[in-house]
Design an enzyme around this catalytic site. Structure first.
Site, PDB file in Angstrom:
ATOM      1  N   HIS A 151       0.561 -11.944   0.849  1.00  0.00           N
ATOM      2  CA  HIS A 151      -0.520 -11.160   0.224  1.00  0.00           C
ATOM      3  C   HIS A 151      -1.300 -11.965  -0.819  1.00  0.00           C
ATOM      4  O   HIS A 151      -2.523 -11.852  -0.900  1.00  0.00           O
ATOM      5  CB  HIS A 151       0.072  -9.885  -0.387  1.00  0.00           C
ATOM      6  CG  HIS A 151      -0.852  -8.727  -0.421  1.00  0.00           C
ATOM      7  ND1 HIS A 151      -0.448  -7.434  -0.278  1.00  0.00           N
ATOM      8  CD2 HIS A 151      -2.196  -8.655  -0.596  1.00  0.00           C
ATOM      9  CE1 HIS A 151      -1.482  -6.620  -0.355  1.00  0.00           C
ATOM     10  NE2 HIS A 151      -2.555  -7.342  -0.553  1.00  0.00           N
ATOM     11  N   TYR A 157       0.834  -1.203   0.000  1.00  0.00           N
ATOM     12  CA  TYR A 157       0.000   0.000   0.000  1.00  0.00           C
ATOM     13  C   TYR A 157       0.870   1.255   0.000  1.00  0.00           C
ATOM     14  O   TYR A 157       1.616   1.508   0.952  1.00  0.00           O
ATOM     15  CB  TYR A 157      -0.979   0.006   1.183  1.00  0.00           C
ATOM     16  CG  TYR A 157      -1.887  -1.217   1.231  1.00  0.00           C
ATOM     17  CD1 TYR A 157      -2.127  -1.985   0.092  1.00  0.00           C
ATOM     18  CD2 TYR A 157      -2.510  -1.611   2.405  1.00  0.00           C
ATOM     19  CE1 TYR A 157      -2.942  -3.106   0.122  1.00  0.00           C
ATOM     20  CE2 TYR A 157      -3.334  -2.734   2.451  1.00  0.00           C
ATOM     21  CZ  TYR A 157      -3.532  -3.477   1.302  1.00  0.00           C
ATOM     22  OH  TYR A 157      -4.344  -4.586   1.348  1.00  0.00           O
TER      23      TYR A 157
HETATM   24  P1  NDP Z   1     -13.820  -1.024   1.339  1.00  0.00           P
HETATM   25  O1  NDP Z   1     -14.904  -1.955   0.930  1.00  0.00           O
HETATM   26  O2  NDP Z   1     -13.377  -1.003   2.741  1.00  0.00           O
HETATM   27  O3  NDP Z   1     -14.275   0.453   0.890  1.00  0.00           O
HETATM   28  C1  NDP Z   1     -13.497   1.594   1.147  1.00  0.00           C
HETATM   29  C2  NDP Z   1     -14.150   2.780   0.452  1.00  0.00           C
HETATM   30  O4  NDP Z   1     -15.481   2.952   0.950  1.00  0.00           O
HETATM   31  C3  NDP Z   1     -13.443   4.097   0.685  1.00  0.00           C
HETATM   32  O5  NDP Z   1     -13.584   4.844  -0.502  1.00  0.00           O
HETATM   33  C4  NDP Z   1     -14.233   4.747   1.809  1.00  0.00           C
HETATM   34  O6  NDP Z   1     -14.242   6.164   1.716  1.00  0.00           O
HETATM   35  C5  NDP Z   1     -15.623   4.238   1.534  1.00  0.00           C
HETATM   36  N1  NDP Z   1     -16.390   4.048   2.783  1.00  0.00           N
HETATM   37  C6  NDP Z   1     -15.950   3.544   3.957  1.00  0.00           C
HETATM   38  N2  NDP Z   1     -16.952   3.486   4.855  1.00  0.00           N
HETATM   39  C7  NDP Z   1     -18.047   3.988   4.243  1.00  0.00           C
HETATM   40  C8  NDP Z   1     -19.380   4.211   4.661  1.00  0.00           C
HETATM   41  N3  NDP Z   1     -19.774   3.889   5.895  1.00  0.00           N
HETATM   42  N4  NDP Z   1     -20.247   4.748   3.769  1.00  0.00           N
HETATM   43  C9  NDP Z   1     -19.845   5.058   2.519  1.00  0.00           C
HETATM   44  N5  NDP Z   1     -18.587   4.867   2.047  1.00  0.00           N
HETATM   45  C10 NDP Z   1     -17.700   4.336   2.920  1.00  0.00           C
HETATM   46  O7  NDP Z   1     -12.606  -1.310   0.324  1.00  0.00           O
HETATM   47  P2  NDP Z   1     -11.052  -1.526   0.493  1.00  0.00           P
HETATM   48  O8  NDP Z   1     -10.543  -1.888  -0.850  1.00  0.00           O
HETATM   49  O9  NDP Z   1     -10.399  -0.399   1.185  1.00  0.00           O
HETATM   50  O10 NDP Z   1     -10.961  -2.851   1.415  1.00  0.00           O
HETATM   51  C11 NDP Z   1     -10.828  -2.786   2.813  1.00  0.00           C
HETATM   52  C12 NDP Z   1      -9.415  -3.149   3.245  1.00  0.00           C
HETATM   53  O11 NDP Z   1      -9.134  -4.498   2.956  1.00  0.00           O
HETATM   54  C13 NDP Z   1      -8.313  -2.384   2.502  1.00  0.00           C
HETATM   55  O12 NDP Z   1      -8.215  -1.033   2.892  1.00  0.00           O
HETATM   56  C14 NDP Z   1      -7.127  -3.252   2.791  1.00  0.00           C
HETATM   57  O13 NDP Z   1      -6.642  -3.008   4.113  1.00  0.00           O
HETATM   58  C15 NDP Z   1      -7.745  -4.651   2.665  1.00  0.00           C
HETATM   59  N6  NDP Z   1      -7.630  -5.232   1.313  1.00  0.00           N
HETATM   60  C16 NDP Z   1      -6.905  -6.393   1.186  1.00  0.00           C
HETATM   61  C17 NDP Z   1      -6.723  -6.983  -0.049  1.00  0.00           C
HETATM   62  C18 NDP Z   1      -5.911  -8.228  -0.167  1.00  0.00           C
HETATM   63  O14 NDP Z   1      -5.573  -8.628  -1.297  1.00  0.00           O
HETATM   64  N7  NDP Z   1      -5.590  -8.883   0.925  1.00  0.00           N
HETATM   65  C19 NDP Z   1      -7.316  -6.412  -1.273  1.00  0.00           C
HETATM   66  C20 NDP Z   1      -8.114  -5.235  -1.021  1.00  0.00           C
HETATM   67  C21 NDP Z   1      -8.262  -4.699   0.224  1.00  0.00           C
HETATM   68  P3  NDP Z   1     -13.407   7.134   2.706  1.00  0.00           P
HETATM   69  O15 NDP Z   1     -12.034   6.533   2.847  1.00  0.00           O
HETATM   70  O16 NDP Z   1     -13.441   8.441   1.993  1.00  0.00           O
HETATM   71  O17 NDP Z   1     -14.118   7.187   4.023  1.00  0.00           O
END
Ligand code: NDP
Length: 273
Positions: free
Chosen positions: A110, A52
């Site tokens: 990962h 990241y």
């Molecule tokens: P998420 O499903 O957690 O969504 C994150 C997005 O949703 C951001 O744009 C955030 O905006 C928005 N958001 C968060 N809460 C709300 C809410 N209550 N209402 C509306 N919008 C909301 O996606 P991620 O891809 O971030 O996945 C979560 C985590 O999983 C990652 O951050 C990472 O740590 C992990 N991950 C792991 C992977 C792997 O291969 N192991 C792959 C992908 C993710 P804002 O930030 O502006 O609040």
């Protein structure tokens, strides 16, 4: 906050993701603040990775947990191209330096790459002996990969899971439950995209005086072995996500979601983002 035992430690079932943090210097203070507020709300599991922002997210985490390391269950991940004997050691030491800590609670591969699993696991075990990590696990492993790994010391498997991506319900979720291996659900709110504007989720949210993000989180957490790691920088989002802990969906809600997003009826390849 509901808790679950992960790697022998009690952790909250809603944690905080960090993907895309550390990419934009102008966002830095907001990201640090969000993580700290999230800790205050009980979301003390933080998920990050060397990938990241190429280490930038780990540096944000370091700033957020400074002075409160003991409150935090810290998860980081090694790139598959670093998953060799020497590569794992060097990558972990770089992560520890960036994170400003001397131990990572849970260190994940990962996704699968070119190195034999046995080599990566031996390197993880060495890090454990050195005290640099407490436990290890994997990410983006399907059931066959876990069968091949066949290692009871694997503490978790972190995979994509939300109503738009529910192929793992065919086999993987049950398999992990049978092994007593918690499943970490990434992208649990569909990255804040179309899922949160879905009419079915909105109707259910209205019924419970909740939000669609809370419905999505409650939905992934209806399986007792699942930990959700939504990422949020916006403080209102953060509050909603912590608040999802108390939302319980009923049979009618679940049937509506099944109708809009049908469960798998056959094996599907593991989806990844
Ligand atoms: P998420 O499903 O957690 O969504 C994150 C997005 O949703 C951001 O744009 C955030 O905006 C928005 N958001 C968060 N809460 C709300 C809410 N209550 N209402 C509306 N919008 C909301 O996606 P991620 O891809 O971030 O996945 C979560 C985590 O999983 C990652 O951050 C990472 O740590 C992990 N991950 C792991 C992977 C792997 O291969 N192991 C792959 C992908 C993710 P804002 O930030 O502006 O609040």
């Amino acid at each position: 906050m509901q808790t679950i035992t992960l790697g022998g430690v009690s952790v909250p079932r809603i944690g905080q993701g960090t993907w895309h943090m550390g990419e934009d210097a102008a966002q830095r203070q907001a990201e640090v603040r969000a993580l700290r507020e999230g800790l205050d709300m009980g979301m003390t599991l933080i998920d990050t990775a060397e990938m990241y922002a190429e280490g930038g997210a780990e540096e944000i985490v370091a700033e957020a947990i400074r002075g409160r390391r003991d409150e935090v269950y810290l998860v980081s991940k090694v790139y598959p191209h670093n998953a060799s004997t020497t590569g794992v050691q060097a990558a972990c030491e770089r992560s520890l330096r960036r994170l400003g800590t001397d131990t990572i609670d849970l260190y994940l591969l990962h996704w699968r790459g070119e190195y034999p699993l046995s080599e990566t696991v031996a390197a993880f075990e060495q890090l454990r002996e050195q005290g640099k990590i407490r436990r290890w696990g994997v990410s983006n492993f399907d059931e066959a990969d876990l069968e091949e790994l066949a290692n009871p010391d694997c503490a978790t498997n972190q995979v994509l899971y939300n109503p738009e991506a529910r192929g793992i319900e065919y086999d993987l979720i049950d398999w992990q439950a049978q092994q007593n291996m918690p499943l970490m659900a990434y992208c649990p709110i569909g990255q804040g995209g179309a899922l949160l504007r879905d009419a079915t989720l909105q109707r259910i949210a209205d019924k419970h005086t909740a939000t669609t993000a809370q419905v999505a989180l409650a939905w992934v957490m209806r399986y007792p072995g699942v930990i959700a790691i939504p990422k949020a920088v916006n403080l209102d989002h953060l509050r909603q996500n912590a608040g999802a802990d108390t939302l319980r969906l009923d049979a009618d809600d679940l049937a509506r979601i099944d109708a809009a997003y049908p469960p798998p009826s056959r094996k599907q390849p593991l989806e990844m983002i």
